[in-house]
Design a protein around this motif. Structure first.
Motif, PDB file in Angstrom:
ATOM      1  N   GLY A  46       2.187 -14.611   2.911  1.00 32.70           N
ATOM      2  CA  GLY A  46       1.055 -14.509   3.826  1.00 32.70           C
ATOM      3  C   GLY A  46       1.078 -13.250   4.671  1.00 32.70           C
ATOM      4  O   GLY A  46       0.545 -13.224   5.777  1.00 32.70           O
ATOM      5  N   CYS A  47       1.695 -12.176   4.126  1.00 29.99           N
ATOM      6  CA  CYS A  47       1.735 -10.922   4.897  1.00 29.99           C
ATOM      7  C   CYS A  47       0.429 -10.143   4.679  1.00 29.99           C
ATOM      8  O   CYS A  47       0.141  -9.684   3.572  1.00 29.99           O
ATOM      9  N   ALA A  48      -0.327 -10.013   5.716  1.00 27.25           N
ATOM     10  CA  ALA A  48      -1.638  -9.355   5.625  1.00 27.25           C
ATOM     11  C   ALA A  48      -1.494  -7.857   5.378  1.00 27.25           C
ATOM     12  O   ALA A  48      -2.376  -7.230   4.781  1.00 27.25           O
ATOM     13  N   VAL A  49      -0.399  -7.284   5.832  1.00 31.47           N
ATOM     14  CA  VAL A  49      -0.184  -5.849   5.641  1.00 31.47           C
ATOM     15  C   VAL A  49       0.028  -5.544   4.159  1.00 31.47           C
ATOM     16  O   VAL A  49      -0.595  -4.639   3.595  1.00 31.47           O
ATOM     17  N   ARG A  50       0.895  -6.324   3.526  1.00 36.29           N
ATOM     18  CA  ARG A  50       1.160  -6.086   2.093  1.00 36.29           C
ATOM     19  C   ARG A  50      -0.118  -6.241   1.285  1.00 36.29           C
ATOM     20  O   ARG A  50      -0.397  -5.475   0.365  1.00 36.29           O
ATOM     21  N   GLU A  51      -0.884  -7.240   1.669  1.00 33.17           N
ATOM     22  CA  GLU A  51      -2.156  -7.475   0.981  1.00 33.17           C
ATOM     23  C   GLU A  51      -3.082  -6.262   1.143  1.00 33.17           C
ATOM     24  O   GLU A  51      -3.692  -5.804   0.181  1.00 33.17           O
ATOM     25  N   ALA A  52      -3.177  -5.757   2.368  1.00 36.26           N
ATOM     26  CA  ALA A  52      -4.049  -4.609   2.644  1.00 36.26           C
ATOM     27  C   ALA A  52      -3.584  -3.376   1.873  1.00 36.26           C
ATOM     28  O   ALA A  52      -4.392  -2.576   1.394  1.00 36.26           O
ATOM     29  N   LEU A  53      -2.264  -3.227   1.735  1.00 35.06           N
ATOM     30  CA  LEU A  53      -1.720  -2.098   0.980  1.00 35.06           C
ATOM     31  C   LEU A  53      -2.083  -2.243  -0.494  1.00 35.06           C
ATOM     32  O   LEU A  53      -2.505  -1.282  -1.143  1.00 35.06           O
ATOM     33  N   GLU A  54      -1.927  -3.478  -1.013  1.00 34.65           N
ATOM     34  CA  GLU A  54      -2.230  -3.711  -2.428  1.00 34.65           C
ATOM     35  C   GLU A  54      -3.720  -3.511  -2.720  1.00 34.65           C
ATOM     36  O   GLU A  54      -4.085  -2.958  -3.754  1.00 34.65           O
ATOM     37  N   ASP A  55      -4.538  -3.925  -1.767  1.00 37.64           N
ATOM     38  CA  ASP A  55      -5.984  -3.777  -1.967  1.00 37.64           C
ATOM     39  C   ASP A  55      -6.474  -2.361  -1.685  1.00 37.64           C
ATOM     40  O   ASP A  55      -7.660  -2.080  -1.820  1.00 37.64           O
ATOM     41  N   GLY A  56      -5.573  -1.510  -1.251  1.00 42.92           N
ATOM     42  CA  GLY A  56      -5.974  -0.126  -0.969  1.00 42.92           C
ATOM     43  C   GLY A  56      -6.774   0.026   0.312  1.00 42.92           C
ATOM     44  O   GLY A  56      -7.389   1.063   0.553  1.00 42.92           O
ATOM     45  N   ILE A  57      -6.763  -0.988   1.170  1.00 43.71           N
ATOM     46  CA  ILE A  57      -7.484  -0.903   2.446  1.00 43.71           C
ATOM     47  C   ILE A  57      -6.714   0.011   3.403  1.00 43.71           C
ATOM     48  O   ILE A  57      -7.282   0.705   4.225  1.00 43.71           O
ATOM     49  N   VAL A  58      -5.392  -0.022   3.263  1.00 48.31           N
ATOM     50  CA  VAL A  58      -4.533   0.861   4.050  1.00 48.31           C
ATOM     51  C   VAL A  58      -3.695   1.665   3.071  1.00 48.31           C
ATOM     52  O   VAL A  58      -3.178   1.117   2.095  1.00 48.31           O
ATOM     53  N   THR A  59      -3.569   2.975   3.312  1.00 51.50           N
ATOM     54  CA  THR A  59      -2.731   3.784   2.419  1.00 51.50           C
ATOM     55  C   THR A  59      -1.272   3.656   2.842  1.00 51.50           C
ATOM     56  O   THR A  59      -0.966   3.367   4.008  1.00 51.50           O
ATOM     57  N   ALA A  60      -0.396   3.864   1.875  1.00 53.80           N
ATOM     58  CA  ALA A  60       1.040   3.785   2.150  1.00 53.80           C
ATOM     59  C   ALA A  60       1.424   4.809   3.215  1.00 53.80           C
ATOM     60  O   ALA A  60       2.246   4.544   4.092  1.00 53.80           O
ATOM     61  N   ALA A  61       0.776   5.973   3.165  1.00 57.00           N
ATOM     62  CA  ALA A  61       1.109   7.034   4.121  1.00 57.00           C
ATOM     63  C   ALA A  61       0.753   6.610   5.541  1.00 57.00           C
ATOM     64  O   ALA A  61       1.488   6.873   6.499  1.00 57.00           O
ATOM     65  N   ARG A  62      -0.384   5.954   5.682  1.00 55.30           N
ATOM     66  CA  ARG A  62      -0.803   5.542   7.024  1.00 55.30           C
ATOM     67  C   ARG A  62       0.097   4.430   7.556  1.00 55.30           C
ATOM     68  O   ARG A  62       0.446   4.401   8.734  1.00 55.30           O
ATOM     69  N   TRP A  63       0.468   3.535   6.673  1.00 49.95           N
ATOM     70  CA  TRP A  63       1.391   2.465   7.074  1.00 49.95           C
ATOM     71  C   TRP A  63       2.737   3.062   7.495  1.00 49.95           C
ATOM     72  O   TRP A  63       3.344   2.657   8.466  1.00 49.95           O
ATOM     73  N   ASP A  64       3.160   4.066   6.767  1.00 50.39           N
ATOM     74  CA  ASP A  64       4.380   4.815   7.120  1.00 50.39           C
ATOM     75  C   ASP A  64       4.276   5.400   8.522  1.00 50.39           C
ATOM     76  O   ASP A  64       5.187   5.288   9.325  1.00 50.39           O
ATOM     77  N   SER A  65       3.172   6.065   8.773  1.00 49.73           N
ATOM     78  CA  SER A  65       2.959   6.691  10.085  1.00 49.73           C
ATOM     79  C   SER A  65       3.014   5.640  11.177  1.00 49.73           C
ATOM     80  O   SER A  65       3.633   5.842  12.218  1.00 49.73           O
ATOM     81  N   TYR A  66       2.331   4.555  10.906  1.00 46.97           N
ATOM     82  CA  TYR A  66       2.288   3.478  11.894  1.00 46.97           C
ATOM     83  C   TYR A  66       3.703   3.059  12.274  1.00 46.97           C
ATOM     84  O   TYR A  66       4.051   2.977  13.446  1.00 46.97           O
ATOM     85  N   GLN A  67       4.500   2.820  11.247  1.00 50.40           N
ATOM     86  CA  GLN A  67       5.858   2.338  11.523  1.00 50.40           C
ATOM     87  C   GLN A  67       6.705   3.379  12.236  1.00 50.40           C
ATOM     88  O   GLN A  67       7.456   3.072  13.143  1.00 50.40           O
ATOM     89  N   ARG A  68       6.540   4.614  11.800  1.00 49.25           N
ATOM     90  CA  ARG A  68       7.353   5.676  12.382  1.00 49.25           C
ATOM     91  C   ARG A  68       6.951   5.947  13.840  1.00 49.25           C
ATOM     92  O   ARG A  68       7.790   6.069  14.716  1.00 49.25           O
ATOM     93  N   LEU A  69       5.648   6.022  14.073  1.00 50.56           N
ATOM     94  CA  LEU A  69       5.185   6.356  15.418  1.00 50.56           C
ATOM     95  C   LEU A  69       5.305   5.161  16.363  1.00 50.56           C
ATOM     96  O   LEU A  69       5.448   5.331  17.562  1.00 50.56           O
ATOM     97  N   GLU A  70       5.250   3.959  15.781  1.00 50.21           N
ATOM     98  CA  GLU A  70       5.323   2.773  16.631  1.00 50.21           C
ATOM     99  C   GLU A  70       6.623   2.766  17.429  1.00 50.21           C
ATOM    100  O   GLU A  70       6.631   2.508  18.632  1.00 50.21           O
ATOM    101  N   ARG A  71       7.699   3.072  16.747  1.00 51.58           N
ATOM    102  CA  ARG A  71       8.989   3.047  17.428  1.00 51.58           C
ATOM    103  C   ARG A  71       8.971   3.983  18.632  1.00 51.58           C
ATOM    104  O   ARG A  71       9.366   3.628  19.722  1.00 51.58           O
ATOM    105  N   GLU A  72       8.475   5.185  18.374  1.00 50.83           N
ATOM    106  CA  GLU A  72       8.495   6.186  19.439  1.00 50.83           C
ATOM    107  C   GLU A  72       7.496   5.885  20.563  1.00 50.83           C
ATOM    108  O   GLU A  72       7.790   6.088  21.732  1.00 50.83           O
ATOM    109  N   ALA A  73       6.331   5.383  20.171  1.00 53.37           N
ATOM    110  CA  ALA A  73       5.280   5.188  21.177  1.00 53.37           C
ATOM    111  C   ALA A  73       5.473   3.894  21.950  1.00 53.37           C
ATOM    112  O   ALA A  73       5.092   3.793  23.109  1.00 53.37           O
ATOM    113  N   ARG A  74       6.054   2.909  21.293  1.00 52.15           N
ATOM    114  CA  ARG A  74       6.012   1.580  21.868  1.00 52.15           C
ATOM    115  C   ARG A  74       7.373   1.077  22.325  1.00 52.15           C
ATOM    116  O   ARG A  74       7.485   0.460  23.366  1.00 52.15           O
TER     117      ARG A  74
END
Ligand SMILES: Nc1nc2c(ncn2[C@@H]2O[C@H](COP(=O)(O)OP(=O)(O)O)[C@@H](O)[C@H]2O)c(=O)[nH]1
Ligand SMILES: [Mg+2]
Ligand SMILES: [Zn+2]
Length: 365
Positions: free
Chosen positions: A304-332
Motif C-alpha cells: 500500500g505504498c503510494a509513492v512506489r505506485e506513483a513511481l511505477e505509474d510515472g506520476i513521479v520521476t525517480a529523479a524527483r523522488w531522489d531529490s525529495y529524499q535528499r533535500l528532505e533530510r537537509e531541509a527538515r
C-alpha cells in the motif's frame, strides 16, 4: 550631513526605494525621535550603503548591536529597512532593523551552524539558469526551496536562449519540477523574453537576481536599465570558468523605478531551516506520501505504498523522488530552530499573503 527632520521632504525618494504606507504607519512615529528610516542598498565589509529620504549615506552597525546578535539575522542585510541616527561626523548609526517581510537565508558557506542573510524584503526572486549548460533540475529545486522559504515569489528565467535551437524541451522539464512557478526562456542577446521579464518590474518592487556565476545576471540588469550599469564577464569567460565579476550585493534602481538586486553567484546554497519552502516545493510528493497505508512507510517494500505506485505509474520521476529524499533530510531534519521569534511569525504571515498574490505578479495588477 542629513538632517533629522522627519521623512516629509524625502517621502518620494523613500517610496521610490520601497517604503510603503504600511511601514509609514507602523514606524513613521519613531522618526520624530530623531531617527530616520533608510534602506540598506549595499554592504561592503562592515559598512552599509543606505538610502534615506534625502539621498545615499553610509552607515555602520554599532558595537552594541554586534554584541547582542546571536547570529547574522540580527544584523543588517541588503534590502533591510532600518532606523538610523545621523552623526555629526562620520557614518550614520543603524539603531534598529525593522521586521523583515521576506528573508532569504542560507547556511553560511563552509559552516555547519551559522547562517547568512542573503537578502531581505525581496518581492520576487529571478532564479536564473543558463540554457547552454547542462540544465540542473536538482539545482533549480534547491533554489526553489530556499526562495519559497524566504517568502518571496519565485520566477525562473532560463537564460541564453540564443545559444540553443529550441528551448521548449528545457522549459517543459523545468516546469515539471517548478509546480506553478512561472518559467521563461530569455536572451540578453536577441531580446527574446525580455518583454515578459519587464512585466514583473514595478516602481518600488524589489527583485533579486540569483543563480550561478556566468548565467547573465549583471547583463540582464544592464539590458533592463538600458545602459551599462554593471560590469559583466568578458566573452571569453562565458564558459563559466571565469572569475566573478560581481563582487558584492547591491540594489540598483532602474530608470523606470524597479529595484534590482544583483549579487555574485553562490557556489553553495545550503538550507537554513527551510521546512516551509521544502513543503511548498514538493507539494506533489507531500500529498502522495500521506496516502501510503502505513504512517511510517519507508517507501521500499511496504504494501500500500503510494509513492512506489506513483513511481511505477510515472506520476513521479525517480529523479524527483531522489531529490525529495535528499533535500528532505537537509531541509527538515536538520532545522536550526533558534528562530522562534516574532520575525518568524512575520515571515509566515507574508508567505501566506504572497501565496494568495502569486497569480498577480504582472504590471498594473
Ligand atoms: N549568448 C549569450 N550570452 C550572454 C547572455 N547573457 C549574458 N551573456 C554573457 O555571459 C557572460 C556572463 O554574463 P554576466 O552577466 O557577467 O553573468 P553573471 O555572473 O550572472 O552576472 C558574459 O560574457 C555575457 O556577455 C545571453 O543571453 N546570451
Ligand atoms: Mg554578475
Ligand atoms: Zn510509502
Amino acid at each position: 550631513m542629513i538632517a533629522a527632520d522627519g521623512p516629509a521632504a524625502g517621502d518620494d525618494l523613500l517610496r521610490a526605494w520601497g517604503w510603503s504606507p504600511r511601514l509609514e504607519q507602523e514606524y513613521g512615529a519613531r522618526v520624530g525621535e530623531g531617527l530616520l528610516p533608510a534602506r540598506v542598498t549595499s554592504q561592503h565589509r562592515g559598512a552599509y550603503g543606505l538610502m534615506t529620504g534625502s539621498g545615499g549615506v553610509t552607515g555602520v552597525a554599532p558595537g552594541r548591536m554586534l554584541y547582542r546578535a546571536s547570529g547574522q539575522r540580527q544584523l543588517p542585510a541588503v534590502g533591510d529597512w532600518v532606523l538610523i541616527r545621523p552623526e555629526i561626523e562620520g557614518p550614520a548609526t543603524i539603531v534598529e532593523i525593522l521586521p523583515r517581510r521576506t528573508e532569504f537565508v542560507r547556511r553560511r558557506a563552509g559552516s555547519e551552524d551559522r547562517e547568512q542573510v542573503v537578502a531581505a524584503n525581496i518581492d520576487i526572486v529571478f532564479l536564473m539558469s543558463s540554457l547552454n549548460q547542462e540544465l540542473s533540475l536538482r539545482r533549480i529545486e534547491r533554489y526553489l526551496v530556499a526562495t519559497r522559504d524566504s517568502g518571496a515569489q519565485a520566477v525562473i528565467l532560463l537564460t541564453k536562449a540564443d545559444l540553443v535551437d529550441d528551448p521548449a524541451e528545457a522549459v517543459k522539464s523545468v516546469r515539471e519540477v517548478a509546480l506553478g512557478v512561472p518559467v521563461h526562456a530569455i536572451s540578453n542577446v536577441s531580446g527574446e523574453g525580455l518583454d515578459v521579464v519587464r512585466d514583473y518590474l514595478q516602481p518600488g518592487r524589489t527583485i533579486a537576481l540569483m543563480g550561478s556565476s556566468g548565467v547573465g545576471k549583471s547583463t540582464l540588469v544592464n539590458r533592463l536599465a538600458g545602459k551599462e550599469l554593471l560590469r559583466t564577464q568578458q566573452v571569453r569567460d562565458a564558459d563559466d570558468k571565469g572569475r566573478h565579476t560581481t563582487t558584492h550585493r547591491e540594489i540598483y534602481r532602474l530608470p523606470d523605478g524597479a529595484l534590482l538586486l544583483d549579487s555574485p553567484g553562490m557556489r553553495e546554497l545550503g538550507f537554513w531551516d527551510a521546512e516551509e519552502g521544502f513543503q511548498e516545493t514538493f507539494d506533489d510528493i507531500e500529498r502522495i506520501v500521506t496516502r501510503c497505508r502505513f504512517r511510517d512507510c519507508g517507501h521500499t517494500n511496504e504494501p500500500g505504498c503510494a509513492v512506489r505506485e506513483a513511481l511505477e505509474d510515472g506520476i513521479v520521476t525517480a529523479a524527483r523522488w531522489d531529490s525529495y529524499q535528499r533535500l528532505e533530510r537537509e531541509a527538515r531534519y536538520e532545522p536550526r530552530r533558534q528562530d522562534t521569534s516574532a520575525a518568524r511569525a512575520e515571515r509566515q504571515r507574508w508567505r501566506q499573503i504572497h501565496k494568495e498574490l502569486r497569480k498577480l505578479p504582472k504590471k498594473g495588477s
